[in-house]
Scaffold this active site. Structure first.
Site, mmCIF file in Angstrom:
data_model
loop_
_atom_site.group_PDB
_atom_site.id
_atom_site.type_symbol
_atom_site.label_atom_id
_atom_site.label_comp_id
_atom_site.label_asym_id
_atom_site.label_seq_id
_atom_site.Cartn_x
_atom_site.Cartn_y
_atom_site.Cartn_z
ATOM 1 N N LYS A 128 -16.483 -10.947 -19.138
ATOM 2 C CA LYS A 128 -17.451 -10.962 -19.273
ATOM 3 C C LYS A 128 -17.591 -8.981 -18.809
ATOM 4 O O LYS A 128 -18.439 -8.714 -19.398
ATOM 5 C CB LYS A 128 -18.432 -11.491 -18.450
ATOM 6 C CG LYS A 128 -19.435 -13.138 -18.708
ATOM 7 C CD LYS A 128 -19.790 -13.024 -20.275
ATOM 8 C CE LYS A 128 -20.922 -12.454 -20.196
ATOM 9 N NZ LYS A 128 -22.208 -11.891 -21.382
ATOM 10 N N TYR B 297 -13.989 -15.838 -16.872
ATOM 11 C CA TYR B 297 -14.600 -16.262 -17.050
ATOM 12 C C TYR B 297 -15.270 -14.886 -17.070
ATOM 13 O O TYR B 297 -16.048 -13.723 -18.063
ATOM 14 C CB TYR B 297 -15.542 -16.566 -16.449
ATOM 15 C CG TYR B 297 -17.239 -16.745 -16.898
ATOM 16 C CD1 TYR B 297 -17.668 -16.294 -18.345
ATOM 17 C CD2 TYR B 297 -17.607 -16.535 -16.193
ATOM 18 C CE1 TYR B 297 -19.478 -15.781 -18.293
ATOM 19 C CE2 TYR B 297 -19.520 -16.141 -15.962
ATOM 20 C CZ TYR B 297 -20.439 -16.042 -16.972
ATOM 21 O OH TYR B 297 -21.114 -15.274 -17.172
#
Length: 364
Positions: free
Chosen positions: A172, A168
């Protein structure tokens, strides 16, 4: 009236942002793919609102995305659409790469093409028509791109080197780099924000705070990773969206602004506080237990704290996050309005008063 295109506007932070923008007199175009975390019930009160428009669009569908820009002619893009749950990123990282990296790339490309089509300045255009000079692309990111902090280290600043530790946070971080590259290479007027953990109304039930509240209501074990010593910096969601609007309207092009609540808590401390709030606001009474013979019995539950259960820690679990938001505070005059006690109390009350919202999600 400023027209703003919001991606991920049916999500937790996005739905709160949409409400705030409309309250501030903006015209809002909500573009959302409606994955599991996108919930139009969070925006049900906006049905028929003359300045709110919803478009179900996957950001990688470039044709439909281009048509949204052409039809609504936004003066700004606020990009919140993202896969955001660390546990899910460990199990299915490809989905995070597709949404967070490829989706951001396609949105940047469409935004760049649209921005280039605008007049250089607004003076020659009708009132309310956007120009290159006015246009902004605000990319909303996370503090997790910075990695982890030691116990005594100062909070992440905008100068902290990136060191993501999960699929994750890596996805990002990649999207952040793309946004900066489109600014420096092509001149797209961008702004970036990196925020600490949010909490408040409309948060998907898989996140820690709603998990604790719902587990209390169901009198089920409350899972806490490891020993609960991991530290997070918490920010009430309405303060976050106020900060986003402040950055959009006052921020310097090309700059990054960290957003934090100045409120660090260990996970076990947070869970304990929530249990005590639930003891006060929704006393537990009796619970059903099973004896050695398999017979169901009614047993008193003195406090929801009795439900706390420590479970095996997740892979790559960062020990501590903390944000230094001094740049945002000093340059743009933003400060959080909610303290931790008032924000948590409002959050617990919201989940107690909106069972239909989260029960529908759990049944889906």
């Amino acid at each position: 009236m400023q027209t703003i295109l919001v991606t991920g506007g049916a999500g937790f932070i996005g739905s709160n942002l949409v409400h705030t923008l409309l309250q501030r007199g903006c015209r809002v175009i909500n573009v959302d793919k409606l994955t599991y975390a996108g919930n139009l019930a969070s925006l049900a009160d906006l049905a028929g609102h003359p300045d709110y428009f919803f478009k179900q669009v996957d950001l990688v569908d470039t044709g439909r995305l281009a048509s949204v820009f052409e039809e609504y002619r936004p003066a700004a893009v606020m990009h919140l659409a993202a896969e955001s749950h660390v546990d899910r990123s460990i199990d299915a990282p490809g989905r995070f790469i597709q949404t967070n990296v490829v989706g951001t790339f396609e949105l940047l490309q469409q935004s760049l093409a649209y921005w280039r089509s605008l007049p250089a300045a607004a003076a020659s255009e009708p009132v309310g028509s956007p120009s290159q000079q006015q246009f902004r692309f605000l990319h909303v990111s996370t503090d997790e791109v910075y990695g982890a902090l030691s116990a005594n280290a100062t909070g992440f600043s905008e100068r902290t080197a990136y060191d993501p530790h999960s699929p994750y946070s890596a996805s990002k971080a990649a999207s952040d780099h793309l946004v900066r590259a489109w600014h420096h290479t092509y001149g797209l007027p961008v702004l970036l924000t990196n925020c600490s953990n949010n909490y408040g109304p409309y948060q998907f039930p898989e996140k820690l705070i709603p998990v604790v509240v719902l587990k209390c209501l169901r009198q089920e074990p409350i899972p806490v990773y490891g020993t609960g010593e991991n530290v997070r910096d918490w920010l009430y969601v309405s303060d976050h969206v106020d900060a986003l609007y402040t950055v959009l309207t006052k921020g310097r092009i090309g700059e990054t602004y960290n957003i934090g609540g100045h409120c660090e808590r260990k996970n076990i401390e947070l869970v304990t506080i929530l249990c005590r709030l639930m003891d006060e606001m929704h006393p537990s009474g009796l619970r059903t237990v099973t004896d050695f013979a398999g017979k169901a019995l009614q047993s008193p539950l003195r406090s929801y704290e009795e439900l706390i259960t420590f479970v095996t820690d997740r892979p790559g679990h960062d020990q501590r996050y903390a944000i230094d938001a001094s740049k945002l505070c000093k340059e743009l005059g933003w400060f959080p309005k909610e303290d931790f006690e008032s924000g948590l109390r409002k959050t617990v009350r919201w989940y107690l008063d909106h069972r239909d919202w989260w029960e529908a999600i759990l049944k889906a």
